[in-house]
Design a protein around this motif. Structure first.
Motif, PDB file in Angstrom:
ATOM      1  N   VAL A  28      -2.714  -3.463  30.975  1.00 45.04           N
ATOM      2  CA  VAL A  28      -2.024  -2.965  29.800  1.00 45.04           C
ATOM      3  C   VAL A  28      -2.340  -3.920  28.658  1.00 45.04           C
ATOM      4  O   VAL A  28      -2.144  -5.131  28.782  1.00 45.04           O
ATOM      5  N   TYR A  29      -2.830  -3.378  27.563  1.00 43.72           N
ATOM      6  CA  TYR A  29      -3.213  -4.172  26.400  1.00 43.72           C
ATOM      7  C   TYR A  29      -2.144  -4.074  25.324  1.00 43.72           C
ATOM      8  O   TYR A  29      -1.686  -2.980  24.992  1.00 43.72           O
ATOM      9  N   TYR A  30      -1.762  -5.235  24.764  1.00 44.95           N
ATOM     10  CA  TYR A  30      -0.692  -5.334  23.788  1.00 44.95           C
ATOM     11  C   TYR A  30      -1.192  -5.929  22.484  1.00 44.95           C
ATOM     12  O   TYR A  30      -1.946  -6.903  22.490  1.00 44.95           O
ATOM     13  N   CYS A  31      -0.736  -5.374  21.395  1.00 51.51           N
ATOM     14  CA  CYS A  31      -0.997  -5.889  20.055  1.00 51.51           C
ATOM     15  C   CYS A  31       0.124  -6.839  19.650  1.00 51.51           C
ATOM     16  O   CYS A  31       1.296  -6.566  19.910  1.00 51.51           O
ATOM     17  N   ASN A  32      -0.235  -7.962  19.024  1.00 52.33           N
ATOM     18  CA  ASN A  32       0.741  -8.944  18.563  1.00 52.33           C
ATOM     19  C   ASN A  32       0.456  -9.351  17.129  1.00 52.33           C
ATOM     20  O   ASN A  32      -0.694  -9.566  16.757  1.00 52.33           O
ATOM     21  N   ALA A  33       1.519  -9.476  16.341  1.00 48.23           N
ATOM     22  CA  ALA A  33       1.449  -9.996  14.979  1.00 48.23           C
ATOM     23  C   ALA A  33       2.309 -11.237  14.893  1.00 48.23           C
ATOM     24  O   ALA A  33       3.471 -11.211  15.318  1.00 48.23           O
ATOM     25  N   ARG A  52      -1.163  -8.666   5.739  1.00 47.96           N
ATOM     26  CA  ARG A  52      -2.222  -9.621   5.406  1.00 47.96           C
ATOM     27  C   ARG A  52      -1.873 -11.072   5.720  1.00 47.96           C
ATOM     28  O   ARG A  52      -2.773 -11.900   5.868  1.00 47.96           O
ATOM     29  N   ILE A  53      -0.586 -11.418   5.829  1.00 50.28           N
ATOM     30  CA  ILE A  53      -0.194 -12.803   6.103  1.00 50.28           C
ATOM     31  C   ILE A  53      -0.045 -13.089   7.598  1.00 50.28           C
ATOM     32  O   ILE A  53       0.213 -14.237   7.979  1.00 50.28           O
ATOM     33  N   TYR A  54      -0.227 -12.090   8.444  1.00 46.73           N
ATOM     34  CA  TYR A  54      -0.055 -12.262   9.878  1.00 46.73           C
ATOM     35  C   TYR A  54      -1.373 -12.508  10.589  1.00 46.73           C
ATOM     36  O   TYR A  54      -2.387 -11.850  10.303  1.00 46.73           O
ATOM     37  N   ASP A  55      -1.365 -13.471  11.513  1.00 42.44           N
ATOM     38  CA  ASP A  55      -2.425 -13.575  12.492  1.00 42.44           C
ATOM     39  C   ASP A  55      -2.216 -12.469  13.525  1.00 42.44           C
ATOM     40  O   ASP A  55      -1.089 -12.224  13.954  1.00 42.44           O
ATOM     41  N   MET A  56      -3.293 -11.811  13.915  1.00 47.22           N
ATOM     42  CA  MET A  56      -3.216 -10.696  14.842  1.00 47.22           C
ATOM     43  C   MET A  56      -3.925 -11.047  16.144  1.00 47.22           C
ATOM     44  O   MET A  56      -4.880 -11.831  16.165  1.00 47.22           O
ATOM     45  N   ARG A 106       8.563 -17.110   9.341  1.00 43.61           N
ATOM     46  CA  ARG A 106       8.421 -17.046  10.783  1.00 43.61           C
ATOM     47  C   ARG A 106       8.673 -15.632  11.291  1.00 43.61           C
ATOM     48  O   ARG A 106       9.660 -14.993  10.918  1.00 43.61           O
ATOM     49  N   GLY A 107       7.778 -15.155  12.153  1.00 42.85           N
ATOM     50  CA  GLY A 107       7.953 -13.848  12.754  1.00 42.85           C
ATOM     51  C   GLY A 107       6.902 -13.573  13.800  1.00 42.85           C
ATOM     52  O   GLY A 107       5.756 -14.015  13.679  1.00 42.85           O
ATOM     53  N   SER A 108       7.283 -12.842  14.834  1.00 47.35           N
ATOM     54  CA  SER A 108       6.364 -12.456  15.888  1.00 47.35           C
ATOM     55  C   SER A 108       6.790 -11.101  16.423  1.00 47.35           C
ATOM     56  O   SER A 108       7.951 -10.900  16.769  1.00 47.35           O
TER      57      SER A 108
END
Length: 117
Positions: free
Chosen positions: A92-97, A30-34, A103-105
């Motif tokens: 190719v489609y990639y998901c990112n958080a 819930r705290i991540y931008d997607m 800090r995290g990616s």
């Protein structure tokens, strides 16, 4: 421990639809931008769509009106509904958080979308 797993890619005809899903584990979702990114052959990686932790959506111009990003915090998933697909959507489609604090990616492994007749 952190995993992002994409699914739903495949081969579709021009004008068709696909729904991509990304399941996250090992993060406080819930705290991540997607976001969804894509990389087409011979091109740079492109940001396709974002949805913030507060639910604000943004899209690159080439997919506006055709793609919809959504998230389900209860299921720890983010989806990309892709309608009226064009050959130039092939990538190719990639998901990112991504989170600024803490800090995290993180990235998924990618899923292939091919739009061709």
């Amino acid at each position: 421990q952190v995993q992002l797993v994409e699914s739903g890619g495949g081969l579709v005809q021009p004008g068709g639809s696909l729904r991509l899903s990304c399941a996250a584990s090992g993060i406080t979702f819930r705290i991540y931008d997607m976001a969804w990114y894509r990389r087409a052959p011979g091109k740079q990686r492109e940001l396709v769509a974002t949805i913030t932790r507060r639910g604000t959506r943004n899209y690159t111009d080439s997919v506006k009106g055709r793609f919809t990003i959504s998230r389900d915090n209860a299921k720890n998933t983010v989806s990309l509904q892709m309608n009226s697909l064009k050959p130039e959507d092939t990538a190719v489609y990639y998901c990112n958080a991504d989170s600024d604090y803490p800090r995290g990616s993180y990235w998924g492994q990618g899923t292939q979308v091919t739009v061709s007749s």
